[in-house]
Write a protein that holds these residues in place. Structure first.
Motif, PDB file in Angstrom:
ATOM      1  N   PHE A 289       0.832  -1.203   0.000  1.00 25.01           N
ATOM      2  CA  PHE A 289       0.000   0.000   0.000  1.00 25.01           C
ATOM      3  C   PHE A 289       0.867   1.252   0.000  1.00 25.01           C
ATOM      4  N   VAL A 290       1.815   1.321   0.908  1.00 16.78           N
ATOM      5  CA  VAL A 290       2.662   2.514   1.058  1.00 16.78           C
ATOM      6  C   VAL A 290       3.526   2.731  -0.183  1.00 16.78           C
ATOM      7  N   ALA A 291       3.963   1.608  -0.805  1.00 12.66           N
ATOM      8  CA  ALA A 291       4.851   1.721  -1.971  1.00 12.66           C
ATOM      9  C   ALA A 291       4.185   2.414  -3.155  1.00 12.66           C
ATOM     10  N   ALA A 292       2.864   2.512  -3.141  1.00 16.50           N
ATOM     11  CA  ALA A 292       2.157   3.146  -4.255  1.00 16.50           C
ATOM     12  C   ALA A 292       2.224   4.667  -4.197  1.00 16.50           C
ATOM     13  N   PHE A 293       2.701   5.218  -3.075  1.00 18.82           N
ATOM     14  CA  PHE A 293       2.652   6.672  -2.880  1.00 18.82           C
ATOM     15  C   PHE A 293       4.039   7.300  -2.904  1.00 18.82           C
ATOM     16  N   THR A 294       4.057   8.513  -3.402  1.00 20.33           N
ATOM     17  CA  THR A 294       5.261   9.349  -3.339  1.00 20.33           C
ATOM     18  C   THR A 294       4.846  10.731  -2.847  1.00 20.33           C
ATOM     19  N   PRO A 295       5.353  11.149  -1.689  1.00 19.93           N
ATOM     20  CA  PRO A 295       6.302  10.430  -0.830  1.00 19.93           C
ATOM     21  C   PRO A 295       5.622   9.316  -0.013  1.00 19.93           C
ATOM     22  N   SER A 296       6.424   8.413   0.513  1.00 15.27           N
ATOM     23  CA  SER A 296       5.887   7.269   1.248  1.00 15.27           C
ATOM     24  C   SER A 296       5.189   7.694   2.538  1.00 15.27           C
ATOM     25  N   ARG A 297       5.558   8.849   3.075  1.00 19.18           N
ATOM     26  CA  ARG A 297       4.922   9.321   4.313  1.00 19.18           C
ATOM     27  C   ARG A 297       3.415   9.471   4.116  1.00 19.18           C
ATOM     28  N   VAL A 298       3.004   9.920   2.937  1.00 18.55           N
ATOM     29  CA  VAL A 298       1.572  10.045   2.657  1.00 18.55           C
ATOM     30  C   VAL A 298       0.917   8.663   2.668  1.00 18.55           C
ATOM     31  N   GLY A 299       1.590   7.687   2.087  1.00 20.14           N
ATOM     32  CA  GLY A 299       1.057   6.317   2.087  1.00 20.14           C
ATOM     33  C   GLY A 299       0.899   5.765   3.489  1.00 20.14           C
ATOM     34  N   GLU A 300       1.873   6.034   4.341  1.00 18.86           N
ATOM     35  CA  GLU A 300       1.800   5.560   5.729  1.00 18.86           C
ATOM     36  C   GLU A 300       0.619   6.203   6.448  1.00 18.86           C
ATOM     37  N   THR A 301       0.411   7.494   6.200  1.00 12.45           N
ATOM     38  CA  THR A 301      -0.707   8.206   6.832  1.00 12.45           C
ATOM     39  C   THR A 301      -2.048   7.639   6.373  1.00 12.45           C
ATOM     40  N   LEU A 302      -2.205   7.443   5.072  1.00 12.03           N
ATOM     41  CA  LEU A 302      -3.470   6.945   4.537  1.00 12.03           C
ATOM     42  C   LEU A 302      -3.710   5.487   4.933  1.00 12.03           C
ATOM     43  N   PHE A 303      -2.647   4.686   5.010  1.00 10.48           N
ATOM     44  CA  PHE A 303      -2.839   3.284   5.396  1.00 10.48           C
ATOM     45  C   PHE A 303      -3.359   3.182   6.821  1.00 10.48           C
ATOM     46  N   GLN A 304      -2.889   4.036   7.688  1.00 14.45           N
ATOM     47  CA  GLN A 304      -3.373   4.012   9.056  1.00 14.45           C
ATOM     48  C   GLN A 304      -4.872   4.324   9.112  1.00 14.45           C
ATOM     49  N   LEU A 305      -5.315   5.238   8.287  1.00 14.88           N
ATOM     50  CA  LEU A 305      -6.747   5.546   8.227  1.00 14.88           C
ATOM     51  C   LEU A 305      -7.544   4.350   7.706  1.00 14.88           C
ATOM     52  N   VAL A 306      -6.978   3.663   6.721  1.00 12.74           N
ATOM     53  CA  VAL A 306      -7.650   2.497   6.135  1.00 12.74           C
ATOM     54  C   VAL A 306      -7.657   1.325   7.103  1.00 12.74           C
ATOM     55  N   ALA A 307      -6.536   1.088   7.773  1.00 14.94           N
ATOM     56  CA  ALA A 307      -6.412  -0.063   8.668  1.00 14.94           C
ATOM     57  C   ALA A 307      -7.455  -0.037   9.779  1.00 14.94           C
ATOM     58  N   ASP A 308      -7.801   1.154  10.237  1.00  9.59           N
ATOM     59  CA  ASP A 308      -8.787   1.274  11.319  1.00  9.59           C
ATOM     60  C   ASP A 308     -10.186   0.827  10.883  1.00  9.59           C
ATOM     61  N   ARG A 309     -10.409   0.665   9.570  1.00  8.14           N
ATOM     62  CA  ARG A 309     -11.750   0.367   9.068  1.00  8.14           C
ATOM     63  C   ARG A 309     -11.873  -0.994   8.371  1.00  8.14           C
ATOM     64  N   LEU A 310     -10.793  -1.732   8.288  1.00  7.43           N
ATOM     65  CA  LEU A 310     -10.828  -3.004   7.558  1.00  7.43           C
ATOM     66  C   LEU A 310     -11.582  -4.100   8.296  1.00  7.43           C
ATOM     67  N   ASP A 311     -11.546  -4.098   9.619  1.00  6.37           N
ATOM     68  CA  ASP A 311     -12.216  -5.154  10.391  1.00  6.37           C
ATOM     69  C   ASP A 311     -13.696  -5.272  10.048  1.00  6.37           C
ATOM     70  N   GLY A 312     -14.318  -4.163   9.797  1.00  5.71           N
ATOM     71  CA  GLY A 312     -15.754  -4.177   9.532  1.00  5.71           C
ATOM     72  C   GLY A 312     -16.117  -4.341   8.072  1.00  5.71           C
ATOM     73  N   ARG A 313     -15.136  -4.734   7.227  1.00  5.05           N
ATOM     74  CA  ARG A 313     -15.402  -4.862   5.796  1.00  5.05           C
ATOM     75  C   ARG A 313     -14.912  -6.197   5.234  1.00  5.05           C
ATOM     76  N   PRO A 314     -15.395  -7.311   5.762  1.00  2.00           N
ATOM     77  CA  PRO A 314     -15.014  -8.612   5.187  1.00  2.00           C
ATOM     78  C   PRO A 314     -15.610  -8.780   3.797  1.00  2.00           C
ATOM     79  N   THR A 315     -14.878  -9.430   2.931  1.00  2.00           N
ATOM     80  CA  THR A 315     -15.328  -9.587   1.539  1.00  2.00           C
ATOM     81  C   THR A 315     -15.343 -11.043   1.071  1.00  2.00           C
ATOM     82  N   LEU A 316     -14.818 -11.967   1.856  1.00  2.00           N
ATOM     83  CA  LEU A 316     -14.634 -13.348   1.394  1.00  2.00           C
ATOM     84  C   LEU A 316     -15.696 -14.291   1.964  1.00  2.00           C
TER      85      LEU A 316
END
Length: 276
Positions: A212-239
């Protein structure tokens, strides 16, 4: 006067015949004994469960015996190698990606850090500033939009395994065959189970976070956005587990394993002495 000599001759001949019979019996006894001691011995009837008084050796050039136990073990091992078939509905993750993209647009248009962003996304001031810097020009906003799509692609492809998605007897399975709902079976992707478990996905040093982070330049933005996403993944099962298709593929794998036969060659011990 000739009768007594005839009787003597007849008696002598009878004694010679008796001695010859005796010597013949002795010779046969020696041969049979030698065969028992040094050879495989005479054939005899052997029934299942009996304990032979001597070992039984193979007397033909070669033959094979079906080993049902080994056949069953090999077939079960083949079935155990079949990945669990999972159907992926990526809509919840796609919705999360769109909401995150909307957040970056909102931040780009905002003039200052607002409380409503905190209540909706638990956005910290430093995270706000990182995203604000990444969207301060139209070009950067467009670039960030593309990067978000690229960052979510692996998550959309693999999906998220929710709690209770697998029966208890399947929870030890390590490999999953995942395809999107409506996709043909030949488009399935193989993933390790750890790749789609939420508690593993959200680890900052895990493979999902790094992709996820590798898709962003700079990587700091990716780290920030991933943290926002990670907090919401538990409630979104897809399988969803496809039990019927998994069972079918396991049966196919079992059927592909031929019966196992143990080979025996002439002179090899077939049954040990005293073995039942």
């Amino acid at each position: 006067r000739s009768f007594p000599s005839v009787s003597i001759e007849q008696g002598r001949a009878a004694r010679q015949r008796a001695r010859l019979v005796s010597f013949t019996l002795i010779g046969l006894t020696v041969l049979v004994t030698s065969a028992v001691v040094h050879g495989s011995g005479p054939p005899f009837v052997y029934r299942l469960g009996q304990r032979p008084e001597r070992e039984i050796r193979v007397k033909v050039k070669e033959f094979r015996i079906r080993n049902q136990t080994k056949t069953s073990n090999l077939r079960q091992a083949a079935a155990d190698q079949v990945p669990l078939v999972m159907l992926n509905d990526p809509a919840p993750i796609q919705d999360l990606a769109e909401r995150l993209d909307d957040l970056t647009v909102t931040i780009a248009k905002s003039q200052r850090y607002e409380d409503r962003l905190v209540s909706t996304w638990h956005l910290k001031p430093e995270a706000y500033l990182d995203v604000k810097a990444a969207t301060d020009t139209p070009q950067r906003r467009d670039n960030l939009h593309v990067q978000i799509g690229k960052a979510f692609a692996p998550l959309l492809d693999a999906g998220v395994l929710g709690p209770g998605a697998l029966p208890r007897n399947e929870e030890s399975s390590r490999t999953l065959s995942i395809r999107n709902v409506g996709q043909p079976a030949d488009e399935a992707r193989i993933f390790p189970r750890e790749r789609v478990v939420p508690e593993r996905i959200v680890k900052p040093d895990g493979p999902v976070a790094k992709e996820f982070v590798a898709a962003f330049t700079p990587s700091r933005v990716g780290e920030t956005l991933f943290q926002l996403v990670a907090d919401r993944l538990d409630g979104r099962p897809t399988l969803t587990f496809d039990q019927e298709e998994t069972a079918r593929l396991r049966e196919v794998a079992r059927s592909a394993v031929p019966e196992w036969f143990d080979p025996y060659r002439e002179g090899e011990v077939l049954v040990e002495q005293g073995q039942s």
